[in-house]
Design a protein around this motif. Structure first.
Motif, PDB file in Angstrom:
ATOM      1  N   ARG A  27       1.049  -1.046  -0.134  1.00  0.00           N
ATOM      2  CA  ARG A  27      -0.329  -0.057  -0.216  1.00  0.00           C
ATOM      3  C   ARG A  27       0.751   1.458  -0.499  1.00  0.00           C
ATOM      4  O   ARG A  27       0.670   2.040  -0.039  1.00  0.00           O
ATOM      5  CB  ARG A  27      -1.118  -0.382   1.025  1.00  0.00           C
ATOM      6  N   THR A  28       1.718   1.246  -0.366  1.00  0.00           N
ATOM      7  CA  THR A  28       2.745   1.927  -0.101  1.00  0.00           C
ATOM      8  C   THR A  28       3.974   2.725  -0.968  1.00  0.00           C
ATOM      9  O   THR A  28       4.831   2.938  -0.805  1.00  0.00           O
ATOM     10  CB  THR A  28       3.844   2.846   1.552  1.00  0.00           C
ATOM     11  N   PHE A  29       3.209   2.182  -2.595  1.00  0.00           N
ATOM     12  CA  PHE A  29       4.375   1.628  -3.339  1.00  0.00           C
ATOM     13  C   PHE A  29       4.773   3.546  -3.492  1.00  0.00           C
ATOM     14  O   PHE A  29       5.919   4.088  -4.266  1.00  0.00           O
ATOM     15  CB  PHE A  29       3.471   1.704  -4.661  1.00  0.00           C
ATOM     16  N   SER A  30       3.798   4.396  -3.238  1.00  0.00           N
ATOM     17  CA  SER A  30       4.101   6.271  -3.869  1.00  0.00           C
ATOM     18  C   SER A  30       5.324   6.235  -3.027  1.00  0.00           C
ATOM     19  O   SER A  30       5.726   7.083  -3.421  1.00  0.00           O
ATOM     20  CB  SER A  30       3.153   6.542  -3.468  1.00  0.00           C
ATOM     21  N   SER A  31       5.902   5.506  -2.115  1.00  0.00           N
ATOM     22  CA  SER A  31       6.715   6.127  -1.140  1.00  0.00           C
ATOM     23  C   SER A  31       7.991   5.370  -1.588  1.00  0.00           C
ATOM     24  O   SER A  31       9.378   5.078  -0.997  1.00  0.00           O
ATOM     25  CB  SER A  31       6.576   5.604   0.309  1.00  0.00           C
ATOM     26  N   TYR A  32       8.255   4.165  -2.567  1.00  0.00           N
ATOM     27  CA  TYR A  32       9.458   4.147  -2.742  1.00  0.00           C
ATOM     28  C   TYR A  32       9.995   4.750  -4.239  1.00  0.00           C
ATOM     29  O   TYR A  32       9.382   4.700  -5.007  1.00  0.00           O
ATOM     30  CB  TYR A  32       9.254   2.491  -3.561  1.00  0.00           C
ATOM     31  N   THR A  33      11.289   4.404  -4.213  1.00  0.00           N
ATOM     32  CA  THR A  33      11.735   4.884  -5.346  1.00  0.00           C
ATOM     33  C   THR A  33      12.320   3.918  -6.324  1.00  0.00           C
ATOM     34  O   THR A  33      12.531   2.707  -6.024  1.00  0.00           O
ATOM     35  CB  THR A  33      13.555   5.816  -5.519  1.00  0.00           C
ATOM     36  N   GLY A  50      15.909   5.052 -13.195  1.00  0.00           N
ATOM     37  CA  GLY A  50      15.312   4.590 -11.733  1.00  0.00           C
ATOM     38  C   GLY A  50      14.337   6.518 -12.182  1.00  0.00           C
ATOM     39  O   GLY A  50      14.179   7.195 -13.051  1.00  0.00           O
ATOM     40  N   ILE A  51      13.115   5.890 -11.166  1.00  0.00           N
ATOM     41  CA  ILE A  51      12.271   7.098 -10.701  1.00  0.00           C
ATOM     42  C   ILE A  51      11.642   7.096  -9.325  1.00  0.00           C
ATOM     43  O   ILE A  51      11.806   6.225  -8.411  1.00  0.00           O
ATOM     44  CB  ILE A  51      10.810   6.714 -11.353  1.00  0.00           C
ATOM     45  N   THR A  52      12.242   8.398  -9.089  1.00  0.00           N
ATOM     46  CA  THR A  52      11.467   8.929  -7.341  1.00  0.00           C
ATOM     47  C   THR A  52      10.214   8.691  -6.708  1.00  0.00           C
ATOM     48  O   THR A  52       9.408   8.861  -7.499  1.00  0.00           O
ATOM     49  CB  THR A  52      12.405   9.722  -7.142  1.00  0.00           C
ATOM     50  N   ALA A  97      13.420  -2.762  -9.142  1.00  0.00           N
ATOM     51  CA  ALA A  97      13.635  -3.148  -8.175  1.00  0.00           C
ATOM     52  C   ALA A  97      13.153  -1.603  -7.540  1.00  0.00           C
ATOM     53  O   ALA A  97      12.544  -0.640  -8.278  1.00  0.00           O
ATOM     54  CB  ALA A  97      15.630  -3.140  -7.873  1.00  0.00           C
ATOM     55  N   ALA A  98      12.963  -1.560  -5.741  1.00  0.00           N
ATOM     56  CA  ALA A  98      12.529  -1.270  -5.135  1.00  0.00           C
ATOM     57  C   ALA A  98      13.192  -0.479  -4.088  1.00  0.00           C
ATOM     58  O   ALA A  98      13.762  -1.245  -3.187  1.00  0.00           O
ATOM     59  CB  ALA A  98      11.315  -1.426  -4.577  1.00  0.00           C
ATOM     60  N   ARG A  99      13.075   0.583  -3.802  1.00  0.00           N
ATOM     61  CA  ARG A  99      14.164   1.018  -1.970  1.00  0.00           C
ATOM     62  C   ARG A  99      13.178   1.840  -1.477  1.00  0.00           C
ATOM     63  O   ARG A  99      12.025   2.804  -2.099  1.00  0.00           O
ATOM     64  CB  ARG A  99      15.485   2.196  -2.465  1.00  0.00           C
ATOM     65  N   PHE A 100      12.539   1.995  -0.126  1.00  0.00           N
ATOM     66  CA  PHE A 100      11.823   2.861   0.469  1.00  0.00           C
ATOM     67  C   PHE A 100      12.039   3.749   0.544  1.00  0.00           C
ATOM     68  O   PHE A 100      13.621   3.993   0.626  1.00  0.00           O
ATOM     69  CB  PHE A 100      11.207   2.149   0.984  1.00  0.00           C
ATOM     70  N   ARG A 101      11.592   5.040   0.682  1.00  0.00           N
ATOM     71  CA  ARG A 101      11.942   6.371   0.796  1.00  0.00           C
ATOM     72  C   ARG A 101      12.924   6.440   2.398  1.00  0.00           C
ATOM     73  O   ARG A 101      13.892   7.270   3.070  1.00  0.00           O
ATOM     74  CB  ARG A 101      11.413   7.066   0.828  1.00  0.00           C
TER      75      ARG A 101
END
Length: 129
Positions: A27-33, A50-52, A97-101
């Motif tokens: 549910r927090t996809f928008s908080s991932y780079t 990448g996209i921030t 790949a994903a990185r949480f903020r």
């Protein structure tokens, strides 16, 4: 951790186009780079683009800049990689790949594999010359 599933890879002729998709759970996809990487046989995994998480700023490796475009749809929990004017050297397995903020106050353009904690299984892109 977010779960990632890539799709869209296939065989394409040089000069052609392809769009890869990466669907994420959670549910927090928008908080991932989000990042796209690729790995060709016998080579190390390399950063593609990448996209921030903040405003969706995009950044690219020099080898693909001007040919590849990353976008995201946070409502669909999906990030895309539009690849145009494909070349034989673009042949590789492409990974999302994903990185949480975490504590990031401003969005950082991460590019290292070590910066990303979640990975998809990859999708094969083969460009025939």
């Amino acid at each position: 951790q977010v779960q990632l599933v890539e799709s869209g890879g296939r065989l394409v002729q040089a000069g052609g186009s392809l769009r890869l998709s990466c669907a994420a759970s959670g549910r927090t996809f928008s908080s991932y780079t989000m990042g796209w990487f690729r790995q060709a046989p016998g080579k190390e995994r390399e950063f593609v683009g990448g996209i921030t998480w903040s405003g969706g700023s995009t950044y690219y490796a020099a080898s693909v800049k001007g040919r590849f475009t990353i976008s995201r749809d946070d409502a669909k929990n999906t990030v895309y990689l539009q690849m145009n004017n494909l070349k034989a050297e673009d042949t590789a397995v492409y990974y999302c790949a994903a990185r949480f903020r975490f504590r990031d106050i401003v969005a950082v353009p991460y590019t290292s594999t070590a910066d990303f904690g979640s990975w998809g299984q990859g999708t094969q892109v083969t460009v025939s010359s």
